[in-house]
Design a protein around this motif. Structure first.
Motif, short mmCIF file in Angstrom:
data_model
loop_
_atom_site.label_atom_id
_atom_site.label_comp_id
_atom_site.label_asym_id
_atom_site.label_seq_id
_atom_site.Cartn_x
_atom_site.Cartn_y
_atom_site.Cartn_z
N LEU A 53 9.00 -38.76 -35.90
CA LEU A 53 9.86 -37.63 -36.25
C LEU A 53 9.26 -36.89 -37.43
CD1 LEU A 53 12.62 -36.22 -35.63
CD2 LEU A 53 13.58 -37.64 -37.45
N GLU A 54 9.01 -35.60 -37.26
CA GLU A 54 8.41 -34.77 -38.31
C GLU A 54 9.41 -33.76 -38.84
OE1 GLU A 54 4.74 -31.58 -39.04
OE2 GLU A 54 5.09 -32.45 -37.06
N ASP A 55 9.57 -33.73 -40.14
CA ASP A 55 10.38 -32.71 -40.81
C ASP A 55 9.54 -31.44 -40.88
OD1 ASP A 55 11.75 -31.06 -42.55
OD2 ASP A 55 12.33 -32.66 -43.91
N LEU A 56 9.96 -30.37 -40.21
CA LEU A 56 9.15 -29.16 -40.14
C LEU A 56 9.04 -28.46 -41.49
CD1 LEU A 56 10.32 -27.62 -36.73
CD2 LEU A 56 8.36 -29.10 -37.22
N ALA A 57 9.96 -28.71 -42.41
CA ALA A 57 9.89 -28.07 -43.73
C ALA A 57 8.89 -28.77 -44.64
CB ALA A 57 11.27 -28.05 -44.38
N SER A 58 8.99 -30.09 -44.73
CA SER A 58 8.12 -30.84 -45.65
C SER A 58 6.88 -31.42 -44.96
CB SER A 58 8.91 -31.99 -46.29
OG SER A 58 9.31 -32.92 -45.30
N GLU A 59 6.86 -31.40 -43.61
CA GLU A 59 5.76 -31.95 -42.81
C GLU A 59 5.62 -33.45 -42.98
OE1 GLU A 59 2.15 -29.78 -43.31
OE2 GLU A 59 3.13 -27.81 -43.14
N SER A 60 6.63 -34.12 -43.48
CA SER A 60 6.62 -35.58 -43.57
C SER A 60 6.99 -36.17 -42.22
CB SER A 60 7.58 -36.07 -44.65
OG SER A 60 8.90 -35.65 -44.35
N VAL A 61 6.43 -37.36 -41.91
CA VAL A 61 6.62 -37.98 -40.60
C VAL A 61 7.18 -39.38 -40.78
CG1 VAL A 61 5.50 -38.73 -38.47
CG2 VAL A 61 4.73 -36.63 -39.61
N VAL A 62 8.20 -39.72 -39.96
CA VAL A 62 8.78 -41.06 -39.94
C VAL A 62 8.56 -41.64 -38.55
CG1 VAL A 62 10.88 -42.42 -40.18
CG2 VAL A 62 10.53 -40.41 -41.63
N SER A 63 8.00 -42.85 -38.48
CA SER A 63 7.71 -43.50 -37.20
C SER A 63 8.69 -44.63 -36.94
CB SER A 63 6.28 -44.04 -37.18
OG SER A 63 5.34 -42.98 -37.36
N ALA A 64 8.96 -44.88 -35.66
CA ALA A 64 9.89 -45.94 -35.27
C ALA A 64 9.58 -46.38 -33.85
CB ALA A 64 11.34 -45.47 -35.38
N THR A 65 10.19 -47.47 -33.45
CA THR A 65 10.04 -48.01 -32.10
C THR A 65 11.40 -48.15 -31.45
OG1 THR A 65 8.07 -49.25 -32.79
CG2 THR A 65 9.13 -49.93 -30.72
N ALA A 66 11.52 -47.69 -30.20
CA ALA A 66 12.79 -47.77 -29.48
C ALA A 66 13.17 -49.23 -29.25
CB ALA A 66 12.69 -47.03 -28.16
N ASN A 67 14.47 -49.53 -29.35
CA ASN A 67 14.93 -50.90 -29.16
C ASN A 67 15.01 -51.25 -27.67
OD1 ASN A 67 17.27 -49.62 -28.21
ND2 ASN A 67 18.32 -49.81 -30.17
N GLU A 68 15.61 -52.41 -27.37
CA GLU A 68 15.65 -52.87 -25.98
C GLU A 68 16.52 -51.97 -25.10
OE1 GLU A 68 18.70 -55.11 -28.45
OE2 GLU A 68 16.58 -54.52 -28.60
N ASP A 69 17.36 -51.15 -25.71
CA ASP A 69 18.18 -50.20 -24.95
C ASP A 69 17.52 -48.83 -24.85
OD1 ASP A 69 20.23 -52.08 -24.56
OD2 ASP A 69 21.05 -51.66 -26.55
N GLY A 70 16.29 -48.73 -25.33
CA GLY A 70 15.57 -47.46 -25.27
C GLY A 70 16.03 -46.45 -26.30
N GLY A 71 16.78 -46.90 -27.30
CA GLY A 71 17.32 -45.97 -28.28
C GLY A 71 16.86 -46.25 -29.69
N TYR A 72 17.01 -45.25 -30.53
CA TYR A 72 16.75 -45.40 -31.96
C TYR A 72 17.50 -44.29 -32.70
CZ TYR A 72 14.53 -46.35 -36.39
OH TYR A 72 14.32 -46.68 -37.70
N VAL A 73 18.01 -44.63 -33.88
CA VAL A 73 18.72 -43.66 -34.72
C VAL A 73 17.92 -43.42 -35.99
CG1 VAL A 73 20.83 -43.16 -36.01
CG2 VAL A 73 20.97 -44.33 -33.80
N PHE A 74 17.60 -42.16 -36.25
CA PHE A 74 16.96 -41.77 -37.51
C PHE A 74 18.07 -41.33 -38.47
CE2 PHE A 74 13.67 -41.11 -34.34
CZ PHE A 74 12.54 -41.62 -34.95
#
Length: 326
Positions: A53-74
């Motif tokens: 996930l990239e913040d278009l204003a600051s260009e910072s990126v956060v990475s994650a892995t989907a859980n066993e249900d295929g979901g993730y919450v940022f």
């Protein structure tokens, strides 16, 4: 001596903890979140997918892995636009652009993966969902581009919230306004999560009032929540009006403005003409500007806003005068 020093240290720590607890209770959350669910062409979830996930204003990126249900919450995302990239073995890369996050709200993103090589990319321009499926809160969010296009009388945005469903403004003054028939004390107005109501007015009928001015040039968005508030409201009122200020980005941006009114542009009032009174003086100048940008690329940013209003004016008053014969 050591016992006395230790006692003072414990007292200071206890005092700091108490202040921290009070601040935590008093602050309303002004961040949002993105809830992503990754599925394949058959609709089955894709666990283990990599999300960036990239913040278009600051260009910072956060990475994650989907859980066993295929979901993730940022969680804890500042209001603004984001870009979500999703990759998984055996699927093309999916990119969702311009995902908008609002304060105190959840943005749902359904990521549909397509079979193919990772080197292939499917780009999707995100659109807000018609129904918010993760919350029962009734909210309305208005962003800065819409705020700038509104024909506001002045640059204070508090009165704008009275255009939302459920607002009730009695004759006389907007300071007596309420929402959904609730008493004035049920209304809570915050600025970047900090209570902006006066407790003196908050307990009475004039709760539609703030101490820190809500100036148009400094605001990013305003969210009005009137029903079904969740725990992020911290119990601060049954109706919430959350104002969120702008922030600096990875590039410099700014503007200047002046709003001008003068009595030479106005016609005289009919009643003034009827009694031969002159046109009343009205000279209003509201001017200022803002500037934001990076102090340290992708790490530290600033935003500054200045506004001033000058309004010399006159008003007509009628008073009965007794004649000598009276």
């Amino acid at each position: 001596m050591r016992a006395a020093t230790a006692g003072r240290t414990l007292s200071v720590l206890f005092f700091v903890l108490v202040l921290t607890a009070i601040a935590a209770v008093a602050q309303v959350i002004v961040t949002g979140e993105i809830a992503a669910t990754v599925t394949d062409p058959s609709g089955a979830v894709v666990p283990g997918a990599e999300l960036a996930l990239e913040d278009l204003a600051s260009e910072s990126v956060v990475s994650a892995t989907a859980n066993e249900d295929g979901g993730y919450v940022f969680p804890h995302l500042r209001p603004g636009a984001y870009r979500l990239g999703v990759t998984s073995k055996g699927f093309q890369k999916s990119v969702y652009d311009n995902i908008v996050v609002d304060a105190g709200r959840t943005t749902n993103v359904a990521v549909a993966m397509h079979v193919g090589e990772v080197s292939q990319t499917v780009e999707v321009t995100a659109a807000p969902p018609l129904v918010e499926t993760t919350s029962s809160t009734v909210s309305t969010t208005v962003r800065v581009d819409s705020l700038n296009s509104l024909p506001l009388a002045g640059r204070d945005l508090l009165a704008f919230s009275l255009l939302t469903p459920g607002a009730q403004q009695p004759a006389g003054s907007e300071r007596f306004s309420t929402f959904n028939g609730l008493p004035g004390g049920a209304l809570n107005i915050t600025l970047d999560g900090i209570n902006n109501n006066s407790q003196r007015f908050h307990s009475g009928d004039t709760s539609m009032f703030t101490f820190a001015p809500l100036r148009l040039g400094a605001m990013e968005e305003v969210t009005m929540s009137t029903t079904g508030l969740s725990a992020d409201a911290t119990g601060e009122g049954a109706a919430q009006i959350r104002f969120v200020t702008k922030r600096g980005s990875n590039s410099f941006h700014g503007n200047g403005f002046e709003q001008f009114r003068n009595d030479v542009l106005n016609a005289n009032d009919w009643f003034s003409n009827a009694v031969g009174a002159p046109r009343q003086r009205l000279r209003r100048n509201e001017y200022g500007g803002s500037l934001g940008g990076p102090l340290w690329k992708k790490r530290l940013f600033f935003f500054f806003n200045y506004e001033e209003s000058r309004q010399p004016s006159t008003s007509l008053r009628n008073a009965p005068l007794l004649t000598p014969g009276a």
